[in-house]
Motif scaffolding. Structure first.
Motif, PDB file in Angstrom:
ATOM      1  N   MET A 249       9.914  46.540  93.704  1.00 20.66           N
ATOM      2  CA  MET A 249       9.891  46.828  95.156  1.00 20.66           C
ATOM      3  C   MET A 249      11.267  47.298  95.605  1.00 20.66           C
ATOM      4  O   MET A 249      12.286  46.852  95.098  1.00 20.66           O
TER       5      MET A 249
ATOM      6  N   CYS B 202      12.127  45.651 101.512  1.00 19.21           N
ATOM      7  CA  CYS B 202      12.640  44.309 101.812  1.00 19.21           C
ATOM      8  C   CYS B 202      13.279  44.269 103.193  1.00 19.21           C
ATOM      9  O   CYS B 202      13.015  43.352 103.974  1.00 19.21           O
TER      10      CYS B 202
ATOM     11  N   HIS C 160       4.015  40.647 100.795  1.00 22.25           N
ATOM     12  CA  HIS C 160       5.363  40.904 100.281  1.00 22.25           C
ATOM     13  C   HIS C 160       6.109  39.591 100.025  1.00 22.25           C
ATOM     14  O   HIS C 160       6.721  39.406  98.975  1.00 22.25           O
TER      15      HIS C 160
ATOM     16  N   CYS D 248       8.059  38.416  96.726  1.00 24.01           N
ATOM     17  CA  CYS D 248       9.512  38.668  96.746  1.00 24.01           C
ATOM     18  C   CYS D 248      10.285  37.394  97.067  1.00 24.01           C
ATOM     19  O   CYS D 248      10.218  36.881  98.184  1.00 24.01           O
TER      20      CYS D 248
ATOM     21  N   CYS E 156      12.793  37.675 100.195  1.00 22.96           N
ATOM     22  CA  CYS E 156      12.152  37.669 101.515  1.00 22.96           C
ATOM     23  C   CYS E 156      11.489  36.311 101.798  1.00 22.96           C
ATOM     24  O   CYS E 156      11.437  35.853 102.941  1.00 22.96           O
TER      25      CYS E 156
HETATM   26 ZN   LIG Z   1      11.560  41.637  99.714  1.00 19.14          ZN
END
Ligand SMILES: [Zn+2]
Length: 313
Positions: free
Chosen positions: A1, A6, A32, A36, A39
């Protein structure tokens, strides 16, 4: 990604955490964030901050459309982080040309205010809860004291009732004791009298003489007298005599020459027996005659005609 993805997601995280995104955006951010770590860490740190908000939620929850507008505005500003400061006064633009440098402090300030207000609310509520708890405790103490007082009052009443009962019992016992003592004294006295009577009758110097019955005496009636030469005492034992009718009395007379002296009255028991002990004014040798008559109660001057027993001495 990509890094840009992000960044984009991070801009949305405050709104996401506060539940102000529409469903599609929220799903995008959720997907997401699940994948991630960076995040996710961001979202979690926001969530920690927002987690303090429920205390103020009741007072501060804005309507959804206000929330949406607010975060839409924040998002719009974030999309133009490089907007020149000179464009700011332009009111014709739909989106306020506020720099990104303003947005983060504004958001922080808002959160700080929310949290601060929440903390104040929390503190006030905590104090109110504490006061309410103290009040409840005091009320409970008061109630328990009232219960104790009521219990003590009841105990006092019970004790008083017991005391009264005990006093009554004591009085009854005392009365019984007095009655018992009297009975005992009477028994001792009669016992003493009987003993005296028996020892007198049994004495060797005692002489015994029957009394003669008249036609007025009951058929089975008999009487015997006991005396000692030179002594005043006279003992009479009478059997088979009926109790004197009301208003009448059996009276013992001693006669000397033509003078008769009333010595006393003879009480006949329910068994027809009478025991009579008397000390005459003079030794028994001084008298010529003994007589028992049935007299009116109040005529003791001279013997009536109703002679029941008589004997010459
Ligand atoms: Zn991210």
């Amino acid at each position: 990604m990509t890094l840009s993805t992000c960044d984009e997601i991070i801009e949305l995280i405050p709104a996401f955490v506060l539940g102000a995104l529409d469903a599609d955006e929220a799903a995008r951010v959720a997907t997401h964030v699940a994948a991630c770590p960076r995040c996710r860490a961001e979202a979690e740190s926001f969530r920690d901050v927002v987690g303090l908000l429920p205390y103020a939620a009741g007072a501060l929850e804005p309507p959804p459309h206000v929330k949406r507008q607010l975060f839409a505005r924040i998002a719009a500003v974030s999309e133009n982080p490089v907007a020149p400061a000179a464009q700011r006064p332009q009111r014709s633009t739909v989106r306020p040309p506020v720099s990104g440098g303003w947005v983060v402090p504004a958001l922080t300030l808002m959160l700080a205010l929310i949290i601060g207000f929440g903390a104040a609310m929390l503190e006030a509520r905590g104090r109110a809860d504490q006061l309410a708890a103290e009040l409840a405790a005091n009320r409970q103490t008061l109630r328990s004291m009232e219960a104790q007082i009521a219990e003590l009052r009841q105990t006092a009443q019970a004790v008083e009732a017991q005391l009264i009962a005990a006093q009554r019992e004591l009085e009854e016992t005392r009365t019984q004791l007095v009655a018992s003592q009297r009975e005992l004294q009477e028994m001792q006295a009669s016992g003493g009298k009987d003993e005296q009577l028996v020892s007198f009758i049994a004495a060797p110097q005692t002489v015994s003489r029957p009394l003669g019955t008249t036609e007025r005496a009951p058929e089975q009636a008999s009487a015997r007298m006991f005396m000692q030469p030179g002594h005043n005492r006279l003992v009479l034992l009478i059997y088979g005599l009926k109790s004197a009718e009301p208003g009448k009395v059996y009276r013992l007379w001693l006669a000397k020459g033509d003078q008769a002296i009333a010595i006393g009255t003879v009480t006949v028991g329910p068994d027809g027996v009478a025991e009579f002990v008397v000390d005459a004014p003079e030794p028994m040798d001084a008298y010529d005659q003994v007589m028992i008559t049935l007299d009116e109660v109040d005529t003791a001057a001279r013997p009536s005609e109703e002679v029941i027993f008589e004997a010459n001495l």
